[in-house]
Write a protein that holds these residues in place. Structure first.
Motif, PDB file in Angstrom:
ATOM      1  N   LEU A 108       0.832  -1.207   0.000  1.00  0.00           N
ATOM      2  CA  LEU A 108       0.000   0.000   0.000  1.00  0.00           C
ATOM      3  C   LEU A 108       0.865   1.255   0.000  1.00  0.00           C
ATOM      4  O   LEU A 108       0.624   2.200  -0.752  1.00  0.00           O
ATOM      5  N   ALA A 109       1.893   1.260   0.850  1.00  0.00           N
ATOM      6  CA  ALA A 109       2.764   2.438   0.938  1.00  0.00           C
ATOM      7  C   ALA A 109       3.571   2.630  -0.342  1.00  0.00           C
ATOM      8  O   ALA A 109       3.883   3.764  -0.721  1.00  0.00           O
ATOM      9  N   ALA A 110       3.908   1.533  -1.013  1.00  0.00           N
ATOM     10  CA  ALA A 110       4.654   1.662  -2.267  1.00  0.00           C
ATOM     11  C   ALA A 110       3.810   2.360  -3.330  1.00  0.00           C
ATOM     12  O   ALA A 110       4.331   3.124  -4.152  1.00  0.00           O
ATOM     13  N   ARG A 111       2.502   2.090  -3.312  1.00  0.00           N
ATOM     14  CA  ARG A 111       1.621   2.702  -4.310  1.00  0.00           C
ATOM     15  C   ARG A 111       1.119   4.074  -3.867  1.00  0.00           C
ATOM     16  O   ARG A 111       0.712   4.875  -4.706  1.00  0.00           O
ATOM     17  N   ARG A 112       1.137   4.345  -2.573  1.00  0.00           N
ATOM     18  CA  ARG A 112       0.696   5.641  -2.057  1.00  0.00           C
ATOM     19  C   ARG A 112       1.698   6.095  -0.993  1.00  0.00           C
ATOM     20  O   ARG A 112       1.473   5.960   0.201  1.00  0.00           O
ATOM     21  N   PRO A 113       2.851   6.605  -1.419  1.00  0.00           N
ATOM     22  CA  PRO A 113       3.872   7.041  -0.457  1.00  0.00           C
ATOM     23  C   PRO A 113       3.333   8.080   0.514  1.00  0.00           C
ATOM     24  O   PRO A 113       2.577   8.980   0.145  1.00  0.00           O
ATOM     25  N   GLY A 114       3.719   7.934   1.764  1.00  0.00           N
ATOM     26  CA  GLY A 114       3.252   8.833   2.801  1.00  0.00           C
ATOM     27  C   GLY A 114       2.013   8.345   3.518  1.00  0.00           C
ATOM     28  O   GLY A 114       1.513   8.996   4.442  1.00  0.00           O
ATOM     29  N   LEU A 115       1.506   7.181   3.127  1.00  0.00           N
ATOM     30  CA  LEU A 115       0.288   6.631   3.706  1.00  0.00           C
ATOM     31  C   LEU A 115       0.508   6.205   5.149  1.00  0.00           C
ATOM     32  O   LEU A 115       1.595   5.762   5.533  1.00  0.00           O
ATOM     33  N   VAL A 116      -0.531   6.324   5.975  1.00  0.00           N
ATOM     34  CA  VAL A 116      -0.556   5.722   7.305  1.00  0.00           C
ATOM     35  C   VAL A 116      -1.427   4.477   7.218  1.00  0.00           C
ATOM     36  O   VAL A 116      -2.593   4.551   6.821  1.00  0.00           O
ATOM     37  N   VAL A 117      -0.850   3.318   7.547  1.00  0.00           N
ATOM     38  CA  VAL A 117      -1.583   2.056   7.561  1.00  0.00           C
ATOM     39  C   VAL A 117      -1.755   1.626   9.012  1.00  0.00           C
ATOM     40  O   VAL A 117      -0.785   1.562   9.762  1.00  0.00           O
ATOM     41  N   ALA A 118      -2.996   1.363   9.390  1.00  0.00           N
ATOM     42  CA  ALA A 118      -3.293   0.927  10.753  1.00  0.00           C
ATOM     43  C   ALA A 118      -3.945  -0.449  10.692  1.00  0.00           C
ATOM     44  O   ALA A 118      -4.879  -0.657   9.919  1.00  0.00           O
ATOM     45  N   GLN A 119      -3.453  -1.356  11.508  1.00  0.00           N
ATOM     46  CA  GLN A 119      -3.974  -2.719  11.511  1.00  0.00           C
ATOM     47  C   GLN A 119      -4.370  -3.123  12.929  1.00  0.00           C
ATOM     48  O   GLN A 119      -3.652  -2.832  13.888  1.00  0.00           O
ATOM     49  N   VAL A 120      -5.501  -3.810  13.039  1.00  0.00           N
ATOM     50  CA  VAL A 120      -5.912  -4.366  14.321  1.00  0.00           C
ATOM     51  C   VAL A 120      -6.291  -5.821  14.098  1.00  0.00           C
ATOM     52  O   VAL A 120      -6.848  -6.185  13.064  1.00  0.00           O
ATOM     53  N   SER A 121      -5.930  -6.662  15.058  1.00  0.00           N
ATOM     54  CA  SER A 121      -6.235  -8.088  14.975  1.00  0.00           C
ATOM     55  C   SER A 121      -6.532  -8.600  16.364  1.00  0.00           C
ATOM     56  O   SER A 121      -6.333  -7.901  17.367  1.00  0.00           O
ATOM     57  N   ALA A 122      -6.988  -9.847  16.424  1.00  0.00           N
ATOM     58  CA  ALA A 122      -7.300 -10.442  17.722  1.00  0.00           C
ATOM     59  C   ALA A 122      -6.047 -10.886  18.453  1.00  0.00           C
ATOM     60  O   ALA A 122      -5.819 -10.538  19.611  1.00  0.00           O
ATOM     61  N   TRP A 123      -5.197 -11.642  17.775  1.00  0.00           N
ATOM     62  CA  TRP A 123      -4.082 -12.318  18.444  1.00  0.00           C
ATOM     63  C   TRP A 123      -2.726 -11.710  18.127  1.00  0.00           C
ATOM     64  O   TRP A 123      -1.733 -12.095  18.731  1.00  0.00           O
ATOM     65  N   GLY A 124      -2.662 -10.752  17.205  1.00  0.00           N
ATOM     66  CA  GLY A 124      -1.395 -10.195  16.768  1.00  0.00           C
ATOM     67  C   GLY A 124      -0.990 -10.774  15.429  1.00  0.00           C
ATOM     68  O   GLY A 124      -1.405 -11.882  15.062  1.00  0.00           O
ATOM     69  N   ALA A 125      -0.167 -10.042  14.708  1.00  0.00           N
ATOM     70  CA  ALA A 125       0.241 -10.454  13.356  1.00  0.00           C
ATOM     71  C   ALA A 125       1.512 -11.295  13.407  1.00  0.00           C
ATOM     72  O   ALA A 125       2.433 -11.095  12.609  1.00  0.00           O
ATOM     73  N   TYR A 126       1.572 -12.262  14.290  1.00  0.00           N
ATOM     74  CA  TYR A 126       2.790 -13.034  14.533  1.00  0.00           C
ATOM     75  C   TYR A 126       2.423 -14.257  15.363  1.00  0.00           C
ATOM     76  O   TYR A 126       1.312 -14.372  15.898  1.00  0.00           O
ATOM     77  N   GLY A 127       3.374 -15.177  15.466  1.00  0.00           N
ATOM     78  CA  GLY A 127       3.184 -16.335  16.335  1.00  0.00           C
ATOM     79  C   GLY A 127       2.263 -17.378  15.733  1.00  0.00           C
ATOM     80  O   GLY A 127       1.695 -17.210  14.657  1.00  0.00           O
ATOM     81  N   PRO A 128       2.102 -18.511  16.431  1.00  0.00           N
ATOM     82  CA  PRO A 128       1.316 -19.627  15.899  1.00  0.00           C
ATOM     83  C   PRO A 128      -0.160 -19.305  15.695  1.00  0.00           C
ATOM     84  O   PRO A 128      -0.836 -19.974  14.915  1.00  0.00           O
ATOM     85  N   TRP A 129      -0.667 -18.296  16.397  1.00  0.00           N
ATOM     86  CA  TRP A 129      -2.064 -17.906  16.225  1.00  0.00           C
ATOM     87  C   TRP A 129      -2.197 -16.629  15.396  1.00  0.00           C
ATOM     88  O   TRP A 129      -3.275 -16.047  15.314  1.00  0.00           O
ATOM     89  N   GLY A 130      -1.126 -16.204  14.744  1.00  0.00           N
ATOM     90  CA  GLY A 130      -1.150 -14.945  14.021  1.00  0.00           C
ATOM     91  C   GLY A 130      -2.176 -14.890  12.909  1.00  0.00           C
ATOM     92  O   GLY A 130      -2.692 -13.823  12.590  1.00  0.00           O
ATOM     93  N   GLY A 131      -2.501 -16.023  12.307  1.00  0.00           N
ATOM     94  CA  GLY A 131      -3.466 -16.038  11.218  1.00  0.00           C
ATOM     95  C   GLY A 131      -4.856 -16.456  11.630  1.00  0.00           C
ATOM     96  O   GLY A 131      -5.727 -16.647  10.778  1.00  0.00           O
ATOM     97  N   ARG A 132      -5.097 -16.579  12.949  1.00  0.00           N
ATOM     98  CA  ARG A 132      -6.397 -17.059  13.404  1.00  0.00           C
ATOM     99  C   ARG A 132      -7.413 -15.915  13.510  1.00  0.00           C
ATOM    100  O   ARG A 132      -7.071 -14.779  13.817  1.00  0.00           O
ATOM    101  N   ARG A 133      -8.645 -16.289  13.277  1.00  0.00           N
ATOM    102  CA  ARG A 133      -9.740 -15.364  13.532  1.00  0.00           C
ATOM    103  C   ARG A 133      -9.955 -15.248  15.038  1.00  0.00           C
ATOM    104  O   ARG A 133      -9.622 -16.154  15.793  1.00  0.00           O
ATOM    105  N   GLY A 134     -10.574 -14.140  15.437  1.00  0.00           N
ATOM    106  CA  GLY A 134     -10.840 -13.990  16.862  1.00  0.00           C
ATOM    107  C   GLY A 134     -11.694 -12.769  17.145  1.00  0.00           C
ATOM    108  O   GLY A 134     -11.784 -11.852  16.324  1.00  0.00           O
TER     109      GLY A 134
END
Length: 458
Positions: free
Chosen positions: A302-328
């Motif tokens: 996203l930032a490569a196509r729109r330099p200067g962008l602010v990207v905000a992400q929220v997840s249940a378990w975090g974007a890492y670890g064994p549960w990083g891809g789980r829904r929650g």
């Protein structure tokens, strides 16, 4: 108010601004064994301070406006989905199959508010799509909690085994969560773009986010709370949903204040999305980590196509670890992290008095976006900010001390409710808790029906 010090530090804020925050502490709000009142006050207070800081910067004010956090307003906002009425009707927050169930060796909690999650749960349990709660209870009573968790997870459904705090601390995902800060902040590049115009210091209302264009790619509940807050502060927020994934109408109404709502499917509507991205300032995502990457929506892409962008992400378990891809969801994070055991009694699991992980994380994420915009005005650079419900849960359970302040009486939530006419009907809803001198006291527009706007900026 040590909790707000922690939140403000996690956001990279200037500690010299903390004296600008004061609180109206109230008894008998958000009562729990864990310090929920303190967490809620800190998240909202940090968000309000980030807004006041940005507003002062853009309006050229000599001093950051004073912030007041009222526990009554905060408690109402943290119950917003429960306090909402539509033409006098009170929505159901949880579907019949979203609840605790006994298993052969403990407890499991499921989440089946969405039709596709309900279907996956029943499929995983080998039950018909029209199975009753009694049939689900009978099937779950036959197996173990952990086996159920894994079986339903593999089927794309949502079920989490009840864990004690000690069992969660021993889990590999808990270790990954503990290794991260409360709010993750990263600079993606060093470009200097997207300078926002100054604000009129004499305007009747100070709107720190005026002129910001925000693409809202979020669902339940933390992400929509964050973008609802940015809309309150003057941002143009366009929520985008896939046309085949309709939102629950009442939930959409509660978090839709100030926003527009459109549908857009990827990859088919790629050209329309790229046109929106080309003039966006912020993209907020709330899907499970990695789910959007295949569409070219990773932060880096996203930032490569729109330099200067602010990207905000929220997840249940975090974007890492064994549960990083789980829904929650909030309720499931409470169960996994030991909160449900701590808040339970008589051998049965309990829950926090509000979906505090969702709401608290939502205000933290909005604050992180505001601070990223402030920092970008000084240093340039595309920014990535991340928050996770499980990390907020760790802060609640291990990072916040009890507040000894007794507080003043609480007059009841009605003090912080308003009524608004909309295309959805007559809405009774919680007022915004984010408050600073000269700032907004309500949203400029009511929520609209899901998908009723064109996928274009105003």
């Amino acid at each position: 108010m040590t909790a707000i010090n922690d939140a403000w530090k996690a956001l990279g804020g200037d500690p010299g601004l903390l004296p600008r925050v004061s609180a109206v502490v109230r008894r008998d709000v958000l009562g729990a064994r864990l310090p929920v009142r303190e967490l809620a006050r800190a998240c909202v207070g940090a968000c309000a301070l980030a807004a006041a800081e940005l507003g002062a910067r853009r309006a050229g004010l000599a001093e950051v406006p004073a912030v007041t956090v009222d526990d009554g307003a905060v408690a109402a906002a943290f119950h917003s989905e429960r306090l909402l009425t539509v033409d006098g009707r009170t929505p159901d927050v949880f579907a019949p199959l979203s609840r605790f169930w006994r298993t052969a060796d403990g407890w499991v909690r499921t989440h089946a508010n969405y039709p596709h999650h309900r279907a996956r749960l029943l499929d995983a349990l080998g039950l018909a799509r029209d199975a009753t709660a009694e049939q689900v209870a009978g099937r779950l009573a036959e197996g173990s909690a952990l086996e159920t968790e894994e079986t339903v997870q593999r089927a794309g459904g949502l079920a989490v085994a009840l864990r004690t705090p000690a069992r969660w601390r021993a889990h590999a995902q808990a270790a990954e969560v503990a290794a991260r800060p409360l709010v993750e902040r990263e600079r993606l590049d060093a470009v200097r773009t997207h300078a926002l115009p100054p604000l009129d210091p004499g305007a009747a209302v100070l709107l720190p986010a005026a002129g910001l264009r925000v693409l809202d790619l979020t669902r339940v509940l933390a992400g929509p709370v964050a973008t609802r807050t940015l809309a309150l502060l003057g941002a143009e927020v366009l929520r985008l949903d896939a046309p085949w994934l309709p939102e629950l109408p009442d939930q959409h109404a509660d978090t839709g204040f100030g926003k527009r709502s459109a549908t857009l499917g990827l990859p088919g509507d790629r050209e329309a999305f790229e046109e929106l991205l080309s003039t966006a300032d912020v993209v907020v995502t709330g899907y499970r980590p990695g789910a959007l990457d295949r569409f070219g929506l990773s932060p880096e892409a996203l930032a490569a196509r729109r330099p200067g962008l602010v990207v905000a992400q929220v997840s249940a378990w975090g974007a890492y670890g064994p549960w990083g891809g789980r829904r929650g969801f909030d309720s499931l994070v409470q169960v996994a992290t030991g909160i449900a055991v701590t808040e339970g009694s008589a051998g049965e699991p309990g829950a926090l008095p509000a979906q505090a992980l969702d709401h608290g994380t939502g205000y933290l994420l909005a604050a992180a976006v505001l601070r990223a915009v402030t920092e970008r005005s000084d240093e340039g650079g595309s920014r990535l900010v991340r928050a996770a419900l499980a990390r907020t849960a760790l802060w609640l359970t291990a990072g916040i001390g009890p507040d000894p302040a007794e507080g003043v009486p609480h007059p009841g939530p009605g003090t912080w409710l308003a009524e608004t006419d909309s295309a959805l009907g007559r809405l009774r809803h919680a007022r915004p808790p984010v408050s600073f001198t000269g700032g907004p006291t309500g949203w400029e527009r009511p929520p609209v029906p899901w998908g009723s706007d064109p996928a274009k900026w105003r």
